[in-house]
Design a protein around this motif. Structure first.
Motif, short mmCIF file in Angstrom:
data_model
loop_
_atom_site.label_atom_id
_atom_site.label_comp_id
_atom_site.label_asym_id
_atom_site.label_seq_id
_atom_site.Cartn_x
_atom_site.Cartn_y
_atom_site.Cartn_z
N LEU A 56 48.40 67.95 17.08
CA LEU A 56 48.99 68.96 17.96
C LEU A 56 48.10 69.23 19.17
O LEU A 56 48.60 69.38 20.30
N ALA A 57 46.78 69.26 18.96
CA ALA A 57 45.85 69.47 20.07
C ALA A 57 45.94 68.34 21.09
O ALA A 57 45.88 68.57 22.31
N LEU A 58 46.11 67.12 20.61
CA LEU A 58 46.27 65.98 21.52
C LEU A 58 47.56 66.10 22.33
O LEU A 58 47.60 65.75 23.51
N LEU A 59 48.61 66.60 21.70
CA LEU A 59 49.87 66.80 22.42
C LEU A 59 49.72 67.87 23.50
O LEU A 59 50.25 67.73 24.61
N VAL A 60 48.99 68.92 23.19
CA VAL A 60 48.74 69.98 24.18
C VAL A 60 47.93 69.43 25.34
O VAL A 60 48.11 69.84 26.50
N ASN A 61 47.06 68.49 25.05
CA ASN A 61 46.18 67.94 26.08
C ASN A 61 46.92 67.06 27.08
O ASN A 61 46.45 66.87 28.20
N VAL A 62 48.07 66.52 26.69
CA VAL A 62 48.81 65.62 27.59
C VAL A 62 49.19 66.32 28.89
O VAL A 62 48.84 65.87 29.98
#
Length: 232
Positions: A81-87
């Motif tokens: 989820l954190a990686l998705l937020v980072n996009v």
């Protein structure tokens, strides 16, 4: 935003050159080792830590095992989820890679991927590693501290390789930590009942509880006070 877009504050760039500058005097085998460690070694150790924690959690009592297993499930989910937020965050800040904005950096192990290798803030590797470390900390304090230490090492490696500023790494640590901790109460509330149901499954219960786990039976617990009275 302007400071990030143009390369960050001077202390950020100074730290980048100092950490990356070590590569100039380090032997080639050391540089290769750091590149391999950042890409494969540290992530592998992190996975092994999670498996070790899972092994220990299965030997706990039912309530503790369910909470620990739920935390272990939440750790990779939170990291994803954190990686998705980072996009969208990386696209919004649009900070160029340090080797694009600055000259004289040693880009090691092919980590840069070329001049157009995306944006720099925040570091995906630092975000992922710290999210896993914090998630592991929720399941097991000591192993979690080791995981957090590995995440810090991963971030340092990214700066050493010349592909991230120190603030990229710090931002990744903050993002990974925030996603795990802020959403943990909601995630644990939803995952814990599912894990308890899984533990009662005749086919998949081994994922949560070990077969050789010793659990005192209610009859045994009731007999212990009587036995102690007779002994007295």
């Amino acid at each position: 935003m302007a400071g990030l877009t143009t390369g960050g504050p001077n202390v950020d760039v100074s730290l980048l050159y100092r950490i990356n500058g070590i590569a100039r005097s380090a032997p080639e085998w050391f540089d290769r080792g750091v590149a391999l460690l950042a890409s494969y070694g540290l992530p592998l150790v992190m996975v092994l830590l999670v498996l070790w924690c899972w092994r220990g959690a299965r030997r706990q009592d039912e309530a503790a095992a369910a909470e620990s297993f739920a935390a272990l499930v939440w750790a990779p989910l939170a990291a994803a989820l954190a990686l998705l937020v980072n996009v969208p965050l990386r696209g919004f800040v649009a900070r160029p890679r340090p080797f694009v904005a600055h000259e004289g950096l040693e880009v090691l192990g092919g980590a840069g991927g070329g001049p157009g290798a995306g944006f720099s803030f925040v570091s995906d590797h630092a975000t992922l590693a710290m999210a896993l470390g914090i998630g592991l900390f929720l399941a097991h304090r000591r192993l979690g501290l080791v995981g957090i230490g590995l995440a810090v090492a991963e971030g340092m490696c990214r700066v050493y390789l010349g592909v991230h500023y120190p603030t990229d790494v710090i931002g990744g640590f903050a993002l990974g930590t925030a996603v795990v901790l802020l959403l943990a109460p909601l995630a644990m509330a939803g995952l814990t009942p599912l894990v308890r149901a899984l533990a009662r499954s005749p086919r998949l219960g081994w994922l949560v509880r070990a077969k050789d786990r010793v659990v005192a039976r209610p009859v045994e617990l009731a007999q212990r006070p009587a036995e102690s009275d007779l002994a007295a």
